[in-house]
Enzyme design. Structure first.
Site, PDB file in Angstrom:
ATOM      1  N   ARG A  46      62.862  46.561  46.130  1.00 56.29           N
ATOM      2  CA  ARG A  46      62.162  45.910  45.335  1.00 56.29           C
ATOM      3  C   ARG A  46      62.160  44.523  45.924  1.00 56.29           C
ATOM      4  O   ARG A  46      61.001  43.851  45.624  1.00 56.29           O
ATOM      5  CB  ARG A  46      62.657  46.049  43.750  1.00 56.29           C
ATOM      6  CG  ARG A  46      62.140  45.074  42.798  1.00 56.29           C
ATOM      7  CD  ARG A  46      62.274  45.435  41.206  1.00 56.29           C
ATOM      8  NE  ARG A  46      63.376  45.852  40.868  1.00 56.29           N
ATOM      9  CZ  ARG A  46      64.648  45.073  40.688  1.00 56.29           C
ATOM     10  NH1 ARG A  46      64.621  43.859  40.875  1.00 56.29           N
ATOM     11  NH2 ARG A  46      65.804  45.752  40.370  1.00 56.29           N
ATOM     12  N   TYR A  98      36.489  38.961  35.529  1.00 49.50           N
ATOM     13  CA  TYR A  98      36.722  40.200  35.565  1.00 49.50           C
ATOM     14  C   TYR A  98      37.446  40.415  33.961  1.00 49.50           C
ATOM     15  O   TYR A  98      38.322  40.005  33.506  1.00 49.50           O
ATOM     16  CB  TYR A  98      37.644  40.464  36.699  1.00 49.50           C
ATOM     17  CG  TYR A  98      38.355  42.024  36.662  1.00 49.50           C
ATOM     18  CD1 TYR A  98      37.434  43.187  36.662  1.00 49.50           C
ATOM     19  CD2 TYR A  98      39.766  42.314  36.397  1.00 49.50           C
ATOM     20  CE1 TYR A  98      38.060  44.500  36.692  1.00 49.50           C
ATOM     21  CE2 TYR A  98      40.203  43.524  36.125  1.00 49.50           C
ATOM     22  CZ  TYR A  98      39.583  44.486  36.484  1.00 49.50           C
ATOM     23  OH  TYR A  98      39.876  45.779  36.266  1.00 49.50           O
ATOM     24  N   ASP A 170      40.763  33.660  42.103  1.00 49.11           N
ATOM     25  CA  ASP A 170      40.725  34.959  42.371  1.00 49.11           C
ATOM     26  C   ASP A 170      39.584  35.270  43.612  1.00 49.11           C
ATOM     27  O   ASP A 170      38.338  34.850  43.181  1.00 49.11           O
ATOM     28  CB  ASP A 170      40.161  35.728  41.226  1.00 49.11           C
ATOM     29  CG  ASP A 170      39.880  37.204  41.200  1.00 49.11           C
ATOM     30  OD1 ASP A 170      39.926  37.675  42.318  1.00 49.11           O
ATOM     31  OD2 ASP A 170      40.052  37.626  40.128  1.00 49.11           O
ATOM     32  N   LYS A 195      40.134  46.137  46.473  1.00 53.23           N
ATOM     33  CA  LYS A 195      38.635  46.187  46.872  1.00 53.23           C
ATOM     34  C   LYS A 195      38.190  45.923  48.115  1.00 53.23           C
ATOM     35  O   LYS A 195      38.743  46.868  48.963  1.00 53.23           O
ATOM     36  CB  LYS A 195      38.131  44.947  46.005  1.00 53.23           C
ATOM     37  CG  LYS A 195      38.558  44.978  44.498  1.00 53.23           C
ATOM     38  CD  LYS A 195      38.281  46.143  43.504  1.00 53.23           C
ATOM     39  CE  LYS A 195      38.807  46.260  42.128  1.00 53.23           C
ATOM     40  NZ  LYS A 195      38.639  45.075  41.416  1.00 53.23           N
TER      41      LYS A 195
HETATM   42  C1  LIG Z   1      39.391  44.584  40.089  1.00 53.61           C
HETATM   43  C2  LIG Z   1      39.415  43.152  39.943  1.00 53.61           C
HETATM   44  C3  LIG Z   1      40.821  42.525  39.502  1.00 53.61           C
HETATM   45  C4  LIG Z   1      41.933  43.482  39.155  1.00 53.61           C
HETATM   46  O1  LIG Z   1      42.509  44.026  40.279  1.00 53.61           O
HETATM   47  P1  LIG Z   1      43.552  45.468  40.097  1.00 53.61           P
HETATM   48  O2  LIG Z   1      43.659  45.652  41.433  1.00 53.61           O
HETATM   49  O3  LIG Z   1      42.251  46.400  39.649  1.00 53.61           O
HETATM   50  O4  LIG Z   1      44.473  45.467  39.176  1.00 53.61           O
HETATM   51  C5  LIG Z   1      40.697  41.206  39.519  1.00 53.61           C
HETATM   52  N1  LIG Z   1      39.759  40.373  39.518  1.00 53.61           N
HETATM   53  C6  LIG Z   1      38.656  40.820  40.043  1.00 53.61           C
HETATM   54  C7  LIG Z   1      37.629  40.055  40.268  1.00 53.61           C
HETATM   55  C8  LIG Z   1      38.631  42.416  40.332  1.00 53.61           C
HETATM   56  O5  LIG Z   1      37.274  42.959  40.653  1.00 53.61           O
END
Ligand SMILES: *Cc1c(COP(=O)(O)O)cnc(C)c1O
Length: 379
Positions: A46, A98, A170, A195
């Protein structure tokens, strides 16, 4: 070193025991110690894992940071950032972001006494009205999901720095290939690695990257104390995905540009949301802080009919109807009922997210096939 070289070599040292060029998947929970407290820097998985360590080093290099931390999902990475705060603290964030981030803020952290201001970040100077001595964090998403709004990262950090307010960006939609927020003064970059970084729709993962050692210590403490760490197999998949980020992103951008213009000239298509258009309200800022405009596009049909939109969403053959984005394959999504269903309807409508909005993640297939698929579906 230039980005393409960094993407392929960052974090990748030949395995010391065999010389294996690819980082092995260290599928282990613990490490044998020579004597109590005498170890090779790894005690319990961890806290440390060699596959994760290689990935975290790569993440730091490709975002021009000093430290990377990998999490079990993008929202776990966001969760760790908010855990830097205490009850009574205030956060300024966008009113278009998001849906899962919005849900985490409203449904989980508001209960812990943290106050979030959901504001229009289109004009950075507007944020000053929400700043006070309790403001500890500004959360930026740019381009936003799904309306492709652009926020001026350098302008926000210039306002936040003198007040000691942290800025976290983000950077999921842009990926490090298009935008590097740390270079623009941000303190933390967050990624849904799921992504573009993973890139192949086969892993859920998140990441935080920073320059400051103190901030890294605090976030590492949260990572190991709260335990939302990714497994070594997932870290391996992302290490592999990162090696082709530049090649994939070039094609996502080229296909995205083609599809955005094609949609805009289609007689049945209404507004198209894509920051590469010169008449996008913040095109100049996008051009300044991004290297290109990416493969994410949203649009509405001219008649704004929800039934028509549902028909298009169900008719494509190459674009698969699915949540998520950033993989090599093209996806089509209905934010109102899928990715953004966790945002109450009146909030969505107020912020310009119509029930008929369609979001595309343009993949790297042959663009003529993608165009033909959309042409047949739109009719
Ligand atoms: C998908 C997404 C998230 C969340 O990420 P996960 O890997 O699904 O937990 C956060 N911000 C944006 C812009 C996203 O497209």
């Amino acid at each position: 070193m230039k980005l393409a070289t960094k993407l392929i070599h960052a974090g990748a040292e030949p395995d010391p025991s065999t010389g294996a060029i690819m980082t092995p998947i260290y599928q282990t929970s613990t490490y044998v110690q020579e004597a109590p407290g005498v170890n090779k820097g790894f005690e319990y998985a961890r806290s440390q894992n060699p596959t994760r360590k290689a990935l975290e080093e790569a993440l730091a290099v490709i975002e021009n940071g000093n430290y990377g931390l990998a999490f079990s999902s993008g929202v776990a990475a966001t969760d760790a950032v908010i855990k830097l705060l205490a009850p009574g603290d205030e956060v300024i964030c966008g009113n278009d972001m998001y849906g899962g981030t919005y849900r985490l803020f409203t449904k989980v952290f508001e209960r812990f006494g943290i106050k979030f201001h959901y504001v229009d970040m289109h004009d950075a100077s507007g944020l000053q009205a929400y700043m006070n001595e309790k403001t500890k964090l500004i959360w930026i998403e740019t381009p936003t999901n799904p309306l492709m709004n652009i926020c001026d990262i350098a302008a926000v950090t210039a306002l936040a720095k003198p007040k000691g307010i942290l800025v976290c960006v983000d950077n999921t939609f842009a990926s490090p290939y298009l935008q590097n927020p740390l270079d623009l003064g941000a303190d933390i970059v967050m990624h849904s690695v799921t992504k573009y970084l993973g890139g192949h729709s086969d892993v859920i993962q998140g990441a935080l990257i920073m320059k400051d050692a103190d901030l890294r210590e605090k976030l590492y403490f949260i990572q190991k104390s709260c335990g939302a760490v990714p497994g070594p197999m997932d870290c391996f998949l992302v290490l592999r995905g990162i090696k082709t980020l530049h090649v994939r992103m070039r094609q996502h951008c080229e296909n995205g540009r083609h599809i955005a213009h094609w949609l805009r000239n289609h007689p049945k298509v209404g507004k198209v949301y894509w920051p590469g258009f010169e008449d996008h309200p913040n095109h100049a800022i996008a051009k300044k802080q991004m290297r290109d405009f990416g493969g994410m596009i949203s649009f509405v049909l001219k008649n704004d009919s929800v039934e028509e939109a549902r028909r298009v969403l169900s008719s494509t053959k190459i674009f698969s109807l699915a949540e998520s984005l950033g993989g090599v394959e093209s996806l089509i999504n209905h934010p109102a009922s899928m990715t953004h269903a966790s945002i109450p309807r009146e909030e969505r409508i107020k912020n310009g997210l119509s029930d008929s909005l369609i979001r595309l993640s343009v993949g790297i297939e042959d663009v003529e096939d993608l165009e033909a698929d959309l042409a047949a579906a739109i009719g």
